[in-house]
Design a protein around this motif. Structure first.
Motif, PDB file in Angstrom:
ATOM      1  N   TYR A   1      -1.424  -2.356  -6.611  1.00  0.00           N
ATOM      2  CA  TYR A   1      -0.487  -2.175  -5.496  1.00  0.00           C
ATOM      3  C   TYR A   1      -0.136  -3.507  -4.821  1.00  0.00           C
ATOM      4  CZ  TYR A   1      -0.989   2.958  -5.483  1.00  0.00           C
ATOM      5  OH  TYR A   1      -0.964   4.283  -5.796  1.00  0.00           O
TER       6      TYR A   1
ATOM      7  N   ASP B   1       0.879  -1.169   0.000  1.00  0.00           N
ATOM      8  CA  ASP B   1       0.000   0.000   0.000  1.00  0.00           C
ATOM      9  C   ASP B   1       0.919   1.223   0.000  1.00  0.00           C
ATOM     10  OD1 ASP B   1      -2.078   1.780   0.188  1.00  0.00           O
ATOM     11  OD2 ASP B   1      -2.625   1.294   2.261  1.00  0.00           O
TER      12      ASP B   1
ATOM     13  N   ASN C   1       6.214   2.830 -10.014  1.00  0.00           N
ATOM     14  CA  ASN C   1       5.083   2.107  -9.428  1.00  0.00           C
ATOM     15  C   ASN C   1       4.688   2.665  -8.062  1.00  0.00           C
ATOM     16  OD1 ASN C   1       7.343   1.278  -8.037  1.00  0.00           O
ATOM     17  ND2 ASN C   1       7.108  -0.909  -8.474  1.00  0.00           N
TER      18      ASN C   1
END
Lengths: 135, 387
Positions: free
Chosen positions: B292, B201, B238
């Motif tokens: 994620y 997360d 990312n």
């Protein structure tokens, strides 16, 4: 040819005999001394790897025993309290011979005594103080 | 239309025993086979886990009042000093505090482990006498049952990524990153990679203040952001930080914990610390949360830092990812360096699995953060001014 690795425990009266000479000359054993603490007149230990034909290894073993030397398999000298181990891997960081490794599938600690040279680095590296090495 | 789920919908499915829960490791092949959208539809919760050395940990203890009462100010538990500057019979016992008899081998972490293991612990305390607290000393034994509260309250746990360590110097270094052999003889690392809670997360969408967690084998909470919370750390495309970033302050009831997930430890020439197991559930609210939580080891980078240079800012020897680190060997400037973890991936898997079972059984529900973690914090060095 077969390989065997163990610790030779010498009583004080044997520590000045040319035993390796006899092992080489009489039994044709290739000897690799990996670690040793020995001095004349005192008891000592030698971590060795022997390589020879099986019957010569057996002959060499009997010869050493007849001279009062104990042959101790290395896994009896290294005690790992496995039931308390959390498999963190800290000991594997210092085990340069690869005797202590983490399985790449279940990530549990594995100990391969045949690769151990009783260097004792793992003793201090284990954060849970679970390893003892007698040498 | 994108997939969207609420906490209420997920909790409803948990309560009915119908929630689809997978670990942060199991979701990776699911996404590769079924795609993000399908997994977002099917999966409700992803569980994470980690068990590593978490030095910034400790416990608040309330011993109860004796007769005549005492205002404890100097406190020892098995000869480990605890902080007594809070009220009369409260104390804080830090995990890394060493025993005054054998501080190299026994410390606050061991006292905490002994308490959790049901052992008696030797309490000594002194205080100034006052009109309301006439007693000046106590000496005796307590255990976890006999004291009022034992609250594990850790200012900084569960680092979101951490540097890997190596050693260019000519001598072995004994550090909190384990024993580092000379001349790049090894490299160590300490996160559970794709199972690590905050790496699943990265922007703190669901993990925040008030998030329920697995801690030491029981349910606890994220109390606050952790000390040295460094959410401004450099991130990859990312969103995953490429070095130490977010941290969490965690709280849980020590009386409910078990030794499977809480272990005292000692790093040679460093001192005591505690290995603590933590798992955090992540609700799959939408497709972004699938992206994620399906992060792979190869997507998570960290810096290999040279501890041979003993300064605050140590040089970076290389940038490596966790797939490389977990393979057992990395290559830096053409040189092979054996690698080893310091946090247990075996236990991390066990924690993620256990938390998954709690949720599947309906005994662990989720809630949104009471407040989100700050996203713009960074860590300051010590600023000492001359007096």
């Amino acid at each position: 040819m077969k390989k065997l690795r163990f610790i030779l425990e010498f009583p004080p009266e044997c520590s000045d005999k040319p035993l390796t000479y006899h092992l080489v000359k009489d039994y044709d054993i290739k000897i690799n001394i990996l670690r040793g603490t020995i001095s004349a007149g005192k008891e000592g230990k030698l971590l060795v790897e022997f390589e020879a034909l099986e019957e010569n290894l057996e002959g060499g073993r009997k010869f050493l025993e007849s001279e009062g030397i104990r042959l101790v398999p290395i896994d009896r000298q290294v005690v790992l309290e496995k039931e308390k181990c959390i498999h963190c891997g800290a000991c594997t960081a210092v085990c340069f011979t690869g005797a202590l490794i983490l399985s790449q599938t279940d990530w549990q600690l594995l100990f391969e005594p045949d690769k151990c040279v009783a260097c004792q680095l793992c003793v201090e590296a284990c954060p849970l103080n679970l390893i003892t090495v007698s040498f | 239309m994108g997939i969207s789920k609420t906490y209420d919908e997920i909790n409803h499915r948990i309560a009915k025993g119908e929630a689809v829960v997978v670990t942060a490791e199991e979701i990776v092949p699911m996404v590769e086979e079924q795609g993000v959208k399908e997994v977002a539809k099917r999966v409700d919760v992803v569980t994470t886990g980690t068990l590593g050395a978490m030095c910034s940990s400790g416990a608040f203890l309330n011993f109860g009042h004796g007769d005549p009462p005492i205002k404890m100010s100097k406190i020892w538990l098995n000869d480990v000093p605890a902080y007594g500057g809070i009220a009369a019979v409260d104390a804080y016992l830090g995990a890394t505090e060493g025993s005054e008899r054998n501080g190299a081998m026994y410390g606050g972490a061991h006292v905490i482990e002994d308490l959790v293991g049901g052992k008696k612990v030797h309490l000594r305390a002194y205080g100034k006498t006052t009109d309301c607290y006439p007693n000046k000393g106590v000496d005796g034994y307590i255990d976890l049952e006999s004291i009022n509260e034992a609250i594990l309250f850790n200012p900084r746990n569960v680092y979101q990524n951490y540097t890997a360590a190596t050693n260019s110097s000519g001598k072995t270094l004994h550090t909190y990153m384990g024993s580092l052999l000379p001349k790049f003889g090894n490299a160590t690392y300490s996160t559970s990679g794709l199972l690590s809670p905050l790496l699943n997360d990265p922007e703190y969408r669901t993990i925040g203040i008030g998030t329920p967690i697995f801690i030491g084998g029981t349910r606890g909470y994220v109390a606050w952001y952790g000390t040295q919370h460094n959410s401004s750390a450099d991130r990859g495309e990312n969103g995953v930080p490429m070095g130490p970033a977010g941290t969490l302050s965690l709280i849980g009831d020590l009386k409910e914990m078990n030794g499977e997930y809480l272990r005292a430890a000692v790093f040679h020439n460093y001192g005591p610390t505690i290995f603590l197991g933590v798992g955090i559930p992540i609700p799959i609210l939408d497709e972004e949360m699938v992206k994620y939580t399906s992060v792979r080891d190869r997507d998570i980078y960290t810096s290999l830092v040279d501890f041979g240079v003993q300064r605050r800012s140590r040089p970076i020897a290389a940038r490596v990812n966790y797939e490389e680190l977990k393979s057992g060997e990395i290559f830096v400037d053409g040189r092979s360096i054996p690698t080893a973890p310091l946090s247990s991936f075996y236990k991390a898997r066990q924690i993620a699995q256990e938390l998954k079972e709690w949720i599947q059984e309906g005994s662990f529900s989720l809630n949104p953060p009471v407040e989100r973690l700050p996203g713009d914090k960074f860590v300051n060095p010590l600023k000492l001014e001359e007096g």
